[in-house]
Write a protein that holds these residues in place. Sequence first.
Motif, PDB file in Angstrom:
ATOM      1  N   VAL A 209       7.124  -0.904  -7.670  1.00 52.40           N
ATOM      2  CA  VAL A 209       6.672   0.123  -6.734  1.00 52.40           C
ATOM      3  C   VAL A 209       5.342  -0.301  -6.124  1.00 52.40           C
ATOM      4  CG1 VAL A 209       5.987   2.533  -6.490  1.00 52.40           C
ATOM      5  CG2 VAL A 209       7.846   1.921  -8.045  1.00 52.40           C
ATOM      6  N   SER A 210       5.214  -0.148  -4.802  1.00 57.32           N
ATOM      7  CA  SER A 210       3.982  -0.555  -4.135  1.00 57.32           C
ATOM      8  C   SER A 210       2.821   0.332  -4.565  1.00 57.32           C
ATOM      9  CB  SER A 210       4.154  -0.472  -2.610  1.00 57.32           C
ATOM     10  OG  SER A 210       4.203   0.878  -2.193  1.00 57.32           O
ATOM     11  N   ARG A 211       1.617  -0.188  -4.418  1.00 56.09           N
ATOM     12  CA  ARG A 211       0.428   0.570  -4.773  1.00 56.09           C
ATOM     13  C   ARG A 211       0.328   1.829  -3.919  1.00 56.09           C
ATOM     14  NH1 ARG A 211      -1.897   0.454  -9.244  1.00 56.09           N
ATOM     15  NH2 ARG A 211      -2.503  -1.750  -9.196  1.00 56.09           N
ATOM     16  N   ARG A 212       0.684   1.736  -2.640  1.00 55.42           N
ATOM     17  CA  ARG A 212       0.638   2.902  -1.753  1.00 55.42           C
ATOM     18  C   ARG A 212       1.565   4.001  -2.272  1.00 55.42           C
ATOM     19  NH1 ARG A 212      -0.172   4.488   3.672  1.00 55.42           N
ATOM     20  NH2 ARG A 212       1.439   5.891   4.441  1.00 55.42           N
ATOM     21  N   GLU A 213       2.777   3.629  -2.698  1.00 54.17           N
ATOM     22  CA  GLU A 213       3.715   4.614  -3.217  1.00 54.17           C
ATOM     23  C   GLU A 213       3.204   5.231  -4.517  1.00 54.17           C
ATOM     24  OE1 GLU A 213       6.648   5.877  -1.913  1.00 54.17           O
ATOM     25  OE2 GLU A 213       5.770   4.919  -0.153  1.00 54.17           O
ATOM     26  N   GLN A 214       2.575   4.428  -5.351  1.00 51.01           N
ATOM     27  CA  GLN A 214       2.000   4.953  -6.596  1.00 51.01           C
ATOM     28  C   GLN A 214       0.925   5.992  -6.285  1.00 51.01           C
ATOM     29  OE1 GLN A 214       0.622   1.356  -8.479  1.00 51.01           O
ATOM     30  NE2 GLN A 214       2.481   1.144  -9.720  1.00 51.01           N
ATOM     31  N   HIS A 250      -6.186   2.195   1.105  1.00 49.49           N
ATOM     32  CA  HIS A 250      -4.872   2.615   1.596  1.00 49.49           C
ATOM     33  C   HIS A 250      -4.938   3.880   2.455  1.00 49.49           C
ATOM     34  CE1 HIS A 250      -2.921  -0.203  -1.237  1.00 49.49           C
ATOM     35  NE2 HIS A 250      -3.920   0.131  -2.052  1.00 49.49           N
TER      36      HIS A 250
END
Length: 391
Positions: A209-214, A250
């Motif tokens: 999972v991308s950092r943005r999604e996290q 982000h």
Amino acid sequence: MSSTRRRPDRKDQLAGLAAELFRARGYHGVGINDIAAAAGITGPAVYRHFADKQAILAHVLLGGVREMEEATAAALSSLRRPDGAQVDRLLRGIAEASVERRDVAALWRWEGRHLAPADQREIGRRSAALLAAWAKELMNVRDDLEPADAELLCWAAMSVFGSVSVHRTSVARKRFAELLAALARRVLDVRLPDVLDPPTAASPGVGVVSRREQILSAAAELFQRAGFHAVSMEDIGAAAGIAGPSVYRHFSSKAALLGAIARRAADRLLLDAERVRLGSADETEALRGLIDSYVRVLTGSAELAVSFSADAVTYAEEESAELRRIQRDYVAQWVGLLGAAQPSLNPREAKITVHAALTIANDLSRTRRVNQRPCLAGELRALMAAVLDLG
């Protein structure tokens, strides 16, 4: 007329003017001098009636509760034995009060958090007592209901009346009250399902999972649990497993983060609505598909609940207009389908009906007293279908 007779009139007048300003500009966008100017008096003259701006808001909202109490008392004392006519009289009285004072409902929904804690508790206590009176009355005419089920249906009916605060669509007052009362009665007549939805097996997925999604997922959960204003960027970073300042790589601000959450939830709804429309044989089937889609998104993650619990001024300015446009487009799809399925409803009445159905789902999904019910998703679908009169 003596001064002691004039003061209550002046106090109510000031409160009414303040309510209009709060509704138009938001609580923080209005000062005592603004209220005084609207009344044609000086700022110090306002303080003869209210200690501060917070006291004015409390006066407005407590007055709204008092009107609901009076309408309830009048209906419950009108007949010797409880029956359906008494319930209808109660619903009509509350509907008339809601239409007459829809600004009060809007202020409670969007500005009630600015009240002093003691006033919040007082309104909560009196609202709970009203709800208990409604539930008791409902059980008198529906002996199939358990107390918790009666309470759920009354919460849903209260959401029908409260839905006047989330839109500005209107019809003639008499017809508006009749429509709201009829929608609330449909809710109170619902036979609640008692079957759990089958669990959906989730795919384990691939990749990382991308950092943005996290960050988005962590922020949505925190906003839902604690409220937007109580959560800091440091809290969000910690929940996502990074340092707070790293969140700014982000998202430029907490408001921008909230806007991204709301936009993602809106995009999911619009994509799913298109899928439903293309796969439905008629308008009624499409409306049922939209109900399923909405409840699934609403109960499946925190994103949609967070989006609708935030007021417009919380969003970054560039997000607010676009989110309003998306929301209007989404509601318009429901309204168009309902109008085609039920030609007896004019477009304004269809829009009022759609907003009532959506508000029930939004309110109950974030009401702690009911949102942990094991069959909630099925109950929300049943309640929304009843409001839309899908049979």
